[in-house]
Design a protein around this motif. Structure first.
Motif, PDB file in Angstrom:
ATOM      1  N   LEU A  34      -9.814   2.013   6.538  1.00 40.17           N
ATOM      2  CA  LEU A  34     -11.174   1.960   5.990  1.00 40.17           C
ATOM      3  C   LEU A  34     -11.641   0.515   5.830  1.00 40.17           C
ATOM      4  N   ALA A  35     -10.735  -0.352   5.388  1.00 42.07           N
ATOM      5  CA  ALA A  35     -11.095  -1.766   5.248  1.00 42.07           C
ATOM      6  C   ALA A  35     -11.417  -2.374   6.612  1.00 42.07           C
ATOM      7  N   GLY A  87      -7.052   3.733  -4.151  1.00 41.82           N
ATOM      8  CA  GLY A  87      -7.752   3.731  -2.873  1.00 41.82           C
ATOM      9  C   GLY A  87      -8.274   5.087  -2.455  1.00 41.82           C
ATOM     10  N   ALA A  88      -8.021   5.439  -1.218  1.00 39.68           N
ATOM     11  CA  ALA A  88      -8.620   6.631  -0.612  1.00 39.68           C
ATOM     12  C   ALA A  88      -7.994   7.918  -1.157  1.00 39.68           C
ATOM     13  N   ILE A 132      -9.863  -0.499  -1.256  1.00 45.77           N
ATOM     14  CA  ILE A 132     -10.478  -0.907   0.016  1.00 45.77           C
ATOM     15  C   ILE A 132     -11.250  -2.205  -0.173  1.00 45.77           C
ATOM     16  N   ASN A 174      -6.167   3.377   3.653  1.00 46.05           N
ATOM     17  CA  ASN A 174      -6.839   2.258   2.974  1.00 46.05           C
ATOM     18  C   ASN A 174      -7.110   1.099   3.925  1.00 46.05           C
ATOM     19  N   ASP A 179       0.865  -1.176   0.000  1.00 44.76           N
ATOM     20  CA  ASP A 179       0.000   0.000   0.000  1.00 44.76           C
ATOM     21  C   ASP A 179       0.905   1.230   0.000  1.00 44.76           C
ATOM     22  N   THR A 190      -1.680  -1.190  -3.889  1.00 43.77           N
ATOM     23  CA  THR A 190      -2.852  -0.360  -3.617  1.00 43.77           C
ATOM     24  C   THR A 190      -2.358   1.046  -3.312  1.00 43.77           C
TER      25      THR A 190
END
Length: 342
Positions: A163-164, A96-97, A135, A160, A37, A64
């Motif tokens: 949030l997951a 992702g975010a 996510i 990320n 990530d 990610t």
């Protein structure tokens, strides 16, 4: 007799090596099942090339991306660029975010440049972005994984994964370990006197990950500021004669200047790449289990990682904090892996 003696010595060395690997919990030929990530970022790009060049040890399931060093569209393009430069277009990249959980987004364009990578010319990569969000990819993959089988390398803000975890707390069952580049204790911060950028960018996300109970390892500024470039180390990378060596040499020659000037260092740190080196060769590093807290209160200590190094509070040790590293060993390994690429 001489041949027998030499054969016996080889057998004995093999036996000792096997014993050592068994004692440290590492299996010969073992492979890390890995999701990276990331928020590329110059040092992220170096880390991605490092990881993607190490396929026999690191099974990179996906990259990610998250907003951090620059906006999400740029971090995502830069991750795809690193994938292209590594010749690993089969590795999917999920966006992702676009911003932190709660705070106002911040970026580090003053360090990484407006495009997130200075020293090289960026372009739109040919291989497309994977469909779906990072996510959802994390939730689906970790839910389906064998228990405690997947390692996550977090090279940017932890939004990320947070949030997951908020949406699906059960995904911890699939996580073997989370290895974070972030935080600072002995070194002091690099965006405030006490806060490191990745934690400052989204401390609430880091709190969610810390509170999830997953196995956590932190590689903070305390260690990355000891693993520094030198003219000789950069020259060795640039002289590899391949595109990867040229790209990394050009990126680092430009990127390290700001830290060298700001801190008065003889070389510059390559922060995120230390996470990959730790995964490949943990014996290059040392640290200890500690209790760590994250300060997410508004004020001068916002984003600080509070590390109980001497166990004064006698609280649960929730993080392995890496404090030292073998700089020459790191650059030897990085150079050897980059030499494998085109």
């Amino acid at each position: 007799m001489v041949g027998y003696a030499q054969g016996f010595k080889r057998w004995l060395r093999s036996l000792l090596l096997l014993s050592l690997l068994t004692a440290t919990g590492t299996q010969a030929g073992g492979e890390v099942d890995l999701i990276i990530d990331t928020d590329p970022g110059a040092d992220d790009v170096v880390a991605l090339l490092f990881a993607l060049a190490s396929a026999e040890q690191l099974h990179v399931r996906a990259l990610t991306t998250v907003a951090g060093n620059v906006r999400l569209d740029k971090t995502t393009r830069n991750a795809r660029l690193a994938r292209e430069w590594a010749g690993r277009d089969e590795v999917p990249v999920y966006a992702g975010a676009p911003g932190p959980l709660l705070r106002t987004p911040i970026y580090a364009e003053n360090i990484h440049g407006k495009e997130g990578i200075s020293g090289v010319t960026v372009h739109e990569p040919e291989a497309p972005l994977a469909q779906g969000s990072a996510i959802n990819y994390l939730i689906d993959t970790l839910r389906a994984a064998k228990p405690h089988s997947i390692t996550l390398a977090l090279l940017g803000p932890q939004t990320n994964l947070a949030l997951a975890l908020i949406q699906a707390p059960d995904i911890t069952q699939g996580i073997k370990e989370v290895v974070v580049m972030g935080g600072a204790h002995f070194n002091g911060g690099n965006i405030t006197p006490v806060a490191e950028f990745n934690l400052f960018a989204d401390p609430q996300a880091a709190e969610v990950v810390l509170g999830s109970g997953v196995k956590l390892t932190y590689l903070p500024l305390d260690v990355t500021h000891k693993v520094l470039t030198s003219d000789a180390r950069l020259e060795k990378i640039a002289s590899l004669g391949n595109n990867a060596g040229k790209v990394v040499g050009d990126i680092l020659n430009d990127y390290v200047k700001a830290d060298m000037e700001h801190y008065g260092l003889p070389g510059g740190p390559v922060h995120d790449a230390t996470v990959i080196a730790y995964l490949l060769k943990p014996e290059l590093f040392s640290g200890r289990k500690v209790n760590m807290l994250i300060d997410s209160r508004e004020g001068p200590t916002f984003g600080q990682t509070i590390v109980d190094w001497h166990d004064g509070l006698k609280r649960e040790k929730n993080v392995f904090w890496v404090e030292n590293g073998d700089a020459q060993g790191f650059f030897d390994l990085l150079t050897e892996r980059l030499a494998r690429l085109k």
